[in-house]
Design a protein around this motif. Structure first.
Motif, PDB file in Angstrom:
ATOM      1  N   THR A 228      47.429  37.563  30.904  1.00 38.72           N
ATOM      2  CA  THR A 228      47.691  38.668  31.834  1.00 38.72           C
ATOM      3  C   THR A 228      46.862  38.535  33.099  1.00 38.72           C
ATOM      4  OG1 THR A 228      48.202  40.147  29.974  1.00 38.72           O
ATOM      5  CG2 THR A 228      47.696  41.169  32.092  1.00 38.72           C
ATOM      6  N   GLN A 229      45.557  38.336  32.953  1.00 37.95           N
ATOM      7  CA  GLN A 229      44.699  38.284  34.142  1.00 37.95           C
ATOM      8  C   GLN A 229      44.954  37.045  34.978  1.00 37.95           C
ATOM      9  OE1 GLN A 229      41.639  36.383  34.928  1.00 37.95           O
ATOM     10  NE2 GLN A 229      42.227  34.898  33.360  1.00 37.95           N
ATOM     11  N   ALA A 230      45.374  35.938  34.362  1.00 34.52           N
ATOM     12  CA  ALA A 230      45.659  34.722  35.120  1.00 34.52           C
ATOM     13  C   ALA A 230      46.821  34.930  36.087  1.00 34.52           C
ATOM     14  CB  ALA A 230      45.980  33.569  34.164  1.00 34.52           C
ATOM     15  N   ASN A 231      47.755  35.811  35.726  1.00 35.75           N
ATOM     16  CA  ASN A 231      48.898  36.081  36.587  1.00 35.75           C
ATOM     17  C   ASN A 231      48.616  37.142  37.656  1.00 35.75           C
ATOM     18  OD1 ASN A 231      51.423  34.567  35.392  1.00 35.75           O
ATOM     19  ND2 ASN A 231      50.286  35.335  33.637  1.00 35.75           N
ATOM     20  N   LEU A 232      47.404  37.671  37.653  1.00 32.75           N
ATOM     21  CA  LEU A 232      47.029  38.671  38.654  1.00 32.75           C
ATOM     22  C   LEU A 232      45.978  38.177  39.638  1.00 32.75           C
ATOM     23  CD1 LEU A 232      46.811  41.821  36.330  1.00 32.75           C
ATOM     24  CD2 LEU A 232      48.592  41.334  38.022  1.00 32.75           C
ATOM     25  N   ASP A 233      45.347  37.031  39.337  1.00 37.84           N
ATOM     26  CA  ASP A 233      44.256  36.527  40.181  1.00 37.84           C
ATOM     27  C   ASP A 233      44.664  36.363  41.640  1.00 37.84           C
ATOM     28  OD1 ASP A 233      42.301  36.504  38.276  1.00 37.84           O
ATOM     29  OD2 ASP A 233      42.547  34.405  37.737  1.00 37.84           O
ATOM     30  N   ALA A 234      45.838  35.776  41.862  1.00 37.90           N
ATOM     31  CA  ALA A 234      46.274  35.522  43.239  1.00 37.90           C
ATOM     32  C   ALA A 234      46.470  36.828  44.010  1.00 37.90           C
ATOM     33  CB  ALA A 234      47.582  34.717  43.233  1.00 37.90           C
ATOM     34  N   TYR A 235      46.884  37.882  43.325  1.00 42.95           N
ATOM     35  CA  TYR A 235      47.088  39.171  43.993  1.00 42.95           C
ATOM     36  C   TYR A 235      45.760  39.859  44.297  1.00 42.95           C
ATOM     37  CZ  TYR A 235      52.047  38.721  43.068  1.00 42.95           C
ATOM     38  OH  TYR A 235      53.356  38.271  43.066  1.00 42.95           O
ATOM     39  N   VAL A 236      44.783  39.655  43.427  1.00 46.58           N
ATOM     40  CA  VAL A 236      43.465  40.252  43.665  1.00 46.58           C
ATOM     41  C   VAL A 236      42.833  39.633  44.903  1.00 46.58           C
ATOM     42  CG1 VAL A 236      41.173  40.648  42.719  1.00 46.58           C
ATOM     43  CG2 VAL A 236      43.154  40.701  41.198  1.00 46.58           C
ATOM     44  N   THR A 237      42.823  38.304  44.972  1.00 44.67           N
ATOM     45  CA  THR A 237      42.225  37.642  46.133  1.00 44.67           C
ATOM     46  C   THR A 237      43.027  37.931  47.402  1.00 44.67           C
ATOM     47  OG1 THR A 237      43.421  35.616  45.500  1.00 44.67           O
ATOM     48  CG2 THR A 237      41.117  35.797  44.815  1.00 44.67           C
ATOM     49  N   SER A 238      44.333  38.061  47.276  1.00 46.91           N
ATOM     50  CA  SER A 238      45.155  38.379  48.444  1.00 46.91           C
ATOM     51  C   SER A 238      44.881  39.791  48.951  1.00 46.91           C
ATOM     52  CB  SER A 238      46.651  38.238  48.102  1.00 46.91           C
ATOM     53  OG  SER A 238      46.993  36.881  47.881  1.00 46.91           O
ATOM     54  N   GLU A 239      44.587  40.715  48.033  1.00 49.08           N
ATOM     55  CA  GLU A 239      44.285  42.085  48.460  1.00 49.08           C
ATOM     56  C   GLU A 239      43.044  42.118  49.353  1.00 49.08           C
ATOM     57  OE1 GLU A 239      42.942  46.050  46.118  1.00 49.08           O
ATOM     58  OE2 GLU A 239      45.039  45.472  45.913  1.00 49.08           O
ATOM     59  N   PHE A 240      42.136  41.175  49.125  1.00 49.00           N
ATOM     60  CA  PHE A 240      40.933  41.083  49.967  1.00 49.00           C
ATOM     61  C   PHE A 240      41.110  40.044  51.074  1.00 49.00           C
ATOM     62  CE2 PHE A 240      39.127  42.230  45.679  1.00 49.00           C
ATOM     63  CZ  PHE A 240      38.890  43.557  45.989  1.00 49.00           C
ATOM     64  N   ALA A 241      42.380  39.577  51.276  1.00 46.68           N
ATOM     65  CA  ALA A 241      42.698  38.583  52.309  1.00 46.68           C
ATOM     66  C   ALA A 241      41.902  37.298  52.128  1.00 46.68           C
ATOM     67  CB  ALA A 241      42.453  39.151  53.704  1.00 46.68           C
ATOM     68  N   ARG A 242      41.712  36.883  50.866  1.00 39.93           N
ATOM     69  CA  ARG A 242      40.957  35.666  50.560  1.00 39.93           C
ATOM     70  C   ARG A 242      41.699  34.833  49.511  1.00 39.93           C
ATOM     71  NH1 ARG A 242      38.726  37.234  54.402  1.00 39.93           N
ATOM     72  NH2 ARG A 242      36.486  37.434  54.854  1.00 39.93           N
ATOM     73  N   HIS A 243      42.997  34.643  49.722  1.00 40.24           N
ATOM     74  CA  HIS A 243      43.809  33.917  48.747  1.00 40.24           C
ATOM     75  C   HIS A 243      43.274  32.519  48.491  1.00 40.24           C
ATOM     76  CE1 HIS A 243      47.622  31.537  47.749  1.00 40.24           C
ATOM     77  NE2 HIS A 243      47.319  32.218  46.674  1.00 40.24           N
ATOM     78  N   GLY A 244      42.748  31.847  49.512  1.00 43.46           N
ATOM     79  CA  GLY A 244      42.249  30.480  49.362  1.00 43.46           C
ATOM     80  C   GLY A 244      40.992  30.374  48.532  1.00 43.46           C
ATOM     81  N   LEU A 245      40.360  31.510  48.201  1.00 44.06           N
ATOM     82  CA  LEU A 245      39.113  31.471  47.433  1.00 44.06           C
ATOM     83  C   LEU A 245      39.339  31.366  45.920  1.00 44.06           C
ATOM     84  CD1 LEU A 245      36.725  34.050  49.154  1.00 44.06           C
ATOM     85  CD2 LEU A 245      36.583  31.563  49.151  1.00 44.06           C
ATOM     86  N   ILE A 246      40.594  31.278  45.489  1.00 45.33           N
ATOM     87  CA  ILE A 246      40.868  31.126  44.054  1.00 45.33           C
ATOM     88  C   ILE A 246      40.108  29.929  43.501  1.00 45.33           C
ATOM     89  CG2 ILE A 246      42.635  30.539  42.360  1.00 45.33           C
ATOM     90  CD1 ILE A 246      44.618  32.152  43.960  1.00 45.33           C
ATOM     91  N   GLY A 247      40.154  28.807  44.228  1.00 47.43           N
ATOM     92  CA  GLY A 247      39.469  27.602  43.782  1.00 47.43           C
ATOM     93  C   GLY A 247      37.967  27.772  43.724  1.00 47.43           C
ATOM     94  N   THR A 248      37.386  28.391  44.739  1.00 50.89           N
ATOM     95  CA  THR A 248      35.937  28.576  44.784  1.00 50.89           C
ATOM     96  C   THR A 248      35.459  29.445  43.624  1.00 50.89           C
ATOM     97  OG1 THR A 248      36.028  28.445  47.196  1.00 50.89           O
ATOM     98  CG2 THR A 248      34.011  29.327  46.223  1.00 50.89           C
ATOM     99  N   ILE A 249      36.180  30.526  43.342  1.00 51.23           N
ATOM    100  CA  ILE A 249      35.825  31.406  42.230  1.00 51.23           C
ATOM    101  C   ILE A 249      35.909  30.646  40.903  1.00 51.23           C
ATOM    102  CG2 ILE A 249      36.536  33.460  40.946  1.00 51.23           C
ATOM    103  CD1 ILE A 249      37.531  34.606  43.638  1.00 51.23           C
ATOM    104  N   SER A 250      36.945  29.836  40.757  1.00 56.30           N
ATOM    105  CA  SER A 250      37.138  29.105  39.504  1.00 56.30           C
ATOM    106  C   SER A 250      36.089  28.027  39.295  1.00 56.30           C
ATOM    107  CB  SER A 250      38.534  28.472  39.479  1.00 56.30           C
ATOM    108  OG  SER A 250      39.537  29.467  39.512  1.00 56.30           O
ATOM    109  N   ILE A 251      35.572  27.436  40.382  1.00 54.65           N
ATOM    110  CA  ILE A 251      34.546  26.399  40.241  1.00 54.65           C
ATOM    111  C   ILE A 251      33.334  26.957  39.510  1.00 54.65           C
ATOM    112  CG2 ILE A 251      32.855  25.003  41.500  1.00 54.65           C
ATOM    113  CD1 ILE A 251      34.951  24.573  43.651  1.00 54.65           C
ATOM    114  N   VAL A 252      32.826  28.082  39.996  1.00 56.21           N
ATOM    115  CA  VAL A 252      31.612  28.665  39.422  1.00 56.21           C
ATOM    116  C   VAL A 252      31.853  29.110  37.982  1.00 56.21           C
ATOM    117  CG1 VAL A 252      29.891  30.480  39.653  1.00 56.21           C
ATOM    118  CG2 VAL A 252      30.824  29.389  41.696  1.00 56.21           C
TER     119      VAL A 252
END
Length: 604
Positions: free
Chosen positions: A99-123
């Motif tokens: 469930t949460q994996a299918n919402l990650d892109a929308y969460v980062t997009s809500e903060f106008a940081r869609h490209g940060l998906i990779g950075t968050i996943s690295i840590v």
């Protein structure tokens, strides 16, 4: 794909092409858990340990308290209860992941940081992998149940923070707490199942416990879409956090019941200590090797993060901060090696394990597999939604077809290993599946191709990854005694976590360097002023109609970066073949027939 994802005291003795089970008895353990358990003698239950040659000897100086506890509990545990409580926890946990994996892109997009998906996943991937070694210390020193509760607490904290976050930084911290707890929860369950199974049947039981992924692959995306359309992503995180805790607490109570029963029967002797509180803190800091985990985590994080952060800096790679981070990361890893090799009172990573070619090969297979997968998988969900206009549900179905196939076929691999005893040649069978699945992505991941071809590639990769992961995990466990099982699984999981973070770092570097440049080049002059807004918001990207020049620019940029990601992932296939090929050819069925089961109280 879920990462699975330390017994450091006595190295296992090994011959040229055989692995000695240093913690096993010379004859199979003849114990029926359904018989009257009141006759268990405490000296028989826990006063058996390995000596320096890897053989069992009288006394208990070499076995840590957590190991002694579980060896006693396994002799009184009802196997139906055991499997049921772990299976229920796995059902809910896999549903949360999907469930949460299918919402990650929308969460980062809500903060106008869609490209940060990779950075968050690295840590999160890096900490999730490296923390397994610390968790193994907790469950070996304190106990399996205590480790289970600690991981449940981290998941609860992470989900609560996700539900309440108001900026992308808080969300990144929340996801890190959640991911470490999630991987730790699965890790503790895997170790406990390993405590209670023979090598021959171990992967059958572990893979059966992973079959809830089959259901969550379908349910998760649909639930995510319902939360997104009918409510809000925050309610999804809050609700599932409560549900997961509500399932884990009863499971922990059942485990405590059996542990208390073992105490009452005398199977476990209560341990007393005259240490003062500050002495206890010092003792556990050494036992958990706090300095070691800080050095290794900081080292990899400082090396990998600049690949995602550099494109966001005004001066890019010319920014001194990026170079300083990499240099400090390298220094941290060097200090980690020096500390662990010569200075650490209790080693965080047992160096003697790195001399065994099966353990080296199995760990590298897991790490390289995740490097390859996460290169092309990190932004796959966004690609399916933006380019192919798939809904949250259907994009999730396509994405989850990988884990669906992996979870479906894994128990059959476990049955095959149980029947033949072989894991090396079984593991090699995964090479052609994964090479074909990844190689075909280079051509099929283009806007003009049907999504059915993408599903086919996912299924092929799912078969290959199931063969690799199942056989590699058994390989590392077959090479060590029972006291070392937690370390072996943790070491293997750490390579997976590091591999995933490297793969995400490569994906983030490709995305953040290629997408902005290509998008700006392809956008019509009238829309170049909207470049930053379009780049940072996936929802806005999907809003443009077919035929619109802005949409054509977006699709063109996505196609370019996705093709390069698939090529980069395919480059790791030859190395995977070599790493599987160097494993020792050990038949676990024959091994246990000759030397007995690896653990006492084996019930599967």
């Amino acid at each position: 794909m879920t990462l699975q994802h330390p017994g450091h005291l006595v190295p296992a003795a090994r011959s040229q092409d055989n692995v000695h089970l240093a913690g096993s008895s010379t004859t199979p353990i003849d114990f029926d858990p359904e018989k009257n358990n009141s006759q268990i003698n405490s000296s028989e239950a826990i006063h058996v340990v390995e000596n320096d040659a890897g053989q069992e000897a009288d006394g208990n100086s070499f076995k840590q308290e957590g190991v002694k506890k579980v060896e006693a509990v396994t002799q009184i545990w009802n196997k139906k209860t055991l499997f049921l409580i772990f299976y229920i926890v796995a059902v809910v946990d896999m549903l949360v992941v999907s469930t949460q994996a299918n919402l990650d892109a929308y969460v980062t997009s809500e903060f106008a940081r869609h490209g940060l998906i990779g950075t968050i996943s690295i840590v999160s991937s890096l900490l999730g992998g490296c923390s397994a070694l610390t968790i193994s210390k907790i469950i070996d020193v304190w106990g399996r149940i205590e480790g289970f509760l600690c991981m449940m607490g981290l998941v609860a904290i992470g989900m609560l923070m996700k539900a309440l976050c108001r900026n992308v930084e808080t969300y990144a911290a929340a996801h890190t707490f959640y991911w470490v707890g999630h991987l730790g929860l699965l890790y503790v369950i895997d170790v406990m199942l390993a405590d209670m199974t023979s090598l021959r049947n171990r992967m059958l039981i572990l893979t059966l416990n992973g079959t809830p992924t089959i259901a969550s692959s379908f349910a998760g995306p649909r639930i995510a879409q319902l939360f997104y359309e009918e409510s809000h992503f925050r309610w999804a995180f809050g609700a599932f956090g409560i549900i997961l805790v509500g399932v884990c607490l009863p499971a922990a109570l059942v485990m405590f019941f059996y542990q208390r029963k073992a105490y009452q029967m005398g199977a476990i002797q209560k341990k007393t200590s005259d240490r003062k509180w500050w002495q206890s803190i010092y003792y556990y800091v050494l036992q958990f090797d706090v300095l070691g985990i800080i050095l290794i985590t900081a080292g990899f994080a400082l090396i990998l993060l600049p690949f995602s952060l550099a494109p966001r800096q005004t001066r890019g790679w010319a920014d001194p901060g990026m170079i300083v981070m990499i240099v400090m990361g390298v220094v941290s890893l060097v200090l980690f090696v020096v500390w662990e090799r010569w200075l650490a009172p209790v080693q965080f990573m047992p160096f003697e394990y790195l001399k065994d070619r099966t353990i080296i090969g199995a760990c590298l297979v897991y790490g390289l597999m995740f490097i390859s997968i996460f290169i092309w998988d990190t932004y796959y969900f966004s690609y399916l939604q933006v380019v192919h206009r798939q809904s949250i549900t259907h994009a999730g179905y396509i994405l989850n077809s990988f884990s669906l196939m992996s979870s479906f076929i894994s128990p059959f691999i476990g049955v095959l290993i149980s029947y033949t005893g072989d894991y090396k040649w079984t593991g090699l069978a995964g090479v052609p599946f994964m090479a074909l699945g990844t190689g075909l992505l280079v051509y099929f991941r283009q806007p003009h191709n049907h999504v059915g071809l993408l599903v086919m590639c996912q299924l092929l990769n799912g078969i290959g990854s199931a063969l690799f992961a199942t056989c590699a995990q058994l390989g590392v466990m077959a090479a060590v005694p029972h006291q070392q099982i937690a370390t072996a699984i943790a070491l293997w999981g750490m390579f997976g976590g590091i591999g995933a973070s490297i793969g995400v770092a490569i994906a983030g570097a490709l995305w953040n360097n290629i997408i902005p440049q290509r998008l700006y080049e392809l956008l019509p002059d009238s829309a170049k002023g909207q470049f930053a807004e379009i780049y940072g918001d996936m929802v806005l990207q999907m809003s443009f109609p077919d035929g619109d020049p802005i949409r054509e620019a977006i699709v063109g940029a996505y196609a370019d970066v996705q093709r390069r990601m698939a090529i980069a992932g395919a480059c790791f296939m030859p190395a995977l073949f070599v790493c599987v090929f160097i494993w020792r050819n050990v038949n676990v069925k024959k091994l246990e027939r000759e030397r007995g089961t690896q653990t006492k109280g084996t019930i599967f």
